[in-house]
Design a protein around this motif. Structure first.
Motif, short mmCIF file in Angstrom:
data_model
loop_
_atom_site.label_atom_id
_atom_site.label_comp_id
_atom_site.label_asym_id
_atom_site.label_seq_id
_atom_site.Cartn_x
_atom_site.Cartn_y
_atom_site.Cartn_z
N ASN A 12 0.85 -1.19 0.00
CA ASN A 12 0.00 0.00 0.00
C ASN A 12 0.89 1.25 0.00
OD1 ASN A 12 0.76 0.59 2.71
ND2 ASN A 12 -0.89 -0.67 3.51
N PHE A 13 0.27 2.41 -0.03
CA PHE A 13 1.03 3.66 -0.11
C PHE A 13 2.00 3.81 1.05
CE2 PHE A 13 1.65 8.11 1.02
CZ PHE A 13 2.24 8.58 -0.15
N GLU A 14 1.54 3.54 2.26
CA GLU A 14 2.38 3.71 3.46
C GLU A 14 3.58 2.77 3.41
OE1 GLU A 14 -1.00 3.41 3.56
OE2 GLU A 14 -1.42 5.51 4.07
N GLU A 15 3.36 1.53 2.98
CA GLU A 15 4.47 0.57 2.87
C GLU A 15 5.47 1.02 1.81
OE1 GLU A 15 2.12 -3.54 4.08
OE2 GLU A 15 1.98 -2.78 2.02
N SER A 87 0.03 12.60 -11.37
CA SER A 87 1.42 12.69 -10.91
C SER A 87 1.59 13.78 -9.87
CB SER A 87 2.35 12.95 -12.09
OG SER A 87 2.36 11.87 -12.98
N LEU A 88 0.96 14.93 -10.10
CA LEU A 88 1.05 16.04 -9.15
C LEU A 88 0.45 15.67 -7.79
CD1 LEU A 88 0.21 19.19 -11.29
CD2 LEU A 88 2.33 18.75 -10.02
N GLU A 89 -0.71 15.04 -7.80
CA GLU A 89 -1.35 14.66 -6.54
C GLU A 89 -0.48 13.70 -5.75
OE1 GLU A 89 -5.22 13.21 -7.69
OE2 GLU A 89 -6.03 15.25 -7.88
N LEU A 90 0.06 12.70 -6.42
CA LEU A 90 0.91 11.74 -5.73
C LEU A 90 2.22 12.39 -5.29
CD1 LEU A 90 1.22 8.88 -4.69
CD2 LEU A 90 2.13 8.23 -6.93
N GLY A 91 2.81 13.23 -6.14
CA GLY A 91 4.03 13.94 -5.77
C GLY A 91 3.84 14.82 -4.56
N ALA A 92 2.70 15.50 -4.48
CA ALA A 92 2.41 16.37 -3.33
C ALA A 92 2.25 15.55 -2.05
CB ALA A 92 1.15 17.19 -3.60
#
Length: 156
Positions: A12-15, A87-92
């Motif tokens: 997941n994202f946290e991992e 990409s911007l949302e994930l980068g932020a």
């Protein structure tokens, strides 16, 4: 949001973020960049793939990707803007959480799947402005390998 690491499998994202932090802490004297890029492929639906690469300059990299299926998007302009927004949302999100963990010095680059050759050249100014206006460094083809190479490989 589920990610796939070719070396570690599903996470997941946290991992994923913890794996990035561990990778950096394993060799802290090196220089790092985080690269985020999205590409898509249109078939019956549009398959969007976002890649996150942690680049240990001069010493390799590790990457992760996630897939997202959407209704069929025919408009190239709409598709490129959607890719850039993803990409911007994930980068932020990555930037924010790394800063909370004391790693605000890490640069995050957004790789956009546009270039001076082909149909996307008309969109360069707008999407690069969108990225730089959000506080990130923007890379376009041929330097946007997170989108045009890594993410592209997983859209097929």
């Amino acid at each position: 949001m589920n990610f796939i690491s070719p070396t570690k499998g599903n996470m997941n994202f946290e991992e994923m973020l913890q794996d990035i932090v561990d990778y950096i802490k394993n060799l802290p004297c090196s220089s790092y960049k985080i690269l985020v890029g999205t590409d898509s492929q249109v078939r019956r639906e549009t398959c969007f793939v976002t890649a996150v690469i942690v680049h240990r300059r001069g010493k390799g990299a590790r990457y992760y990707y996630c897939k997202n299926m959407q209704k069929k998007i025919i408009s190239l302009r709409q598709k490129i803007f959607y890719e850039t927004t993803m990409s911007l949302e994930l980068g932020a999100k990555i930037t924010s959480l790394l800063a909370e963990g004391g790693m605000e010095h890490l640069n995050v680059e957004i790789h956009i799947d546009v270039g001076n050759q082909g149909e996307t050249k008309e969109l360069i100014r707008e999407v690069v402005g969108m990225v730089t206006g959000s506080g990130f460094e923007a890379k376009i083809k041929p330097d946007s390998f997170a989108a045009s190479s890594v993410a592209d490989r997983h859209t097929k």
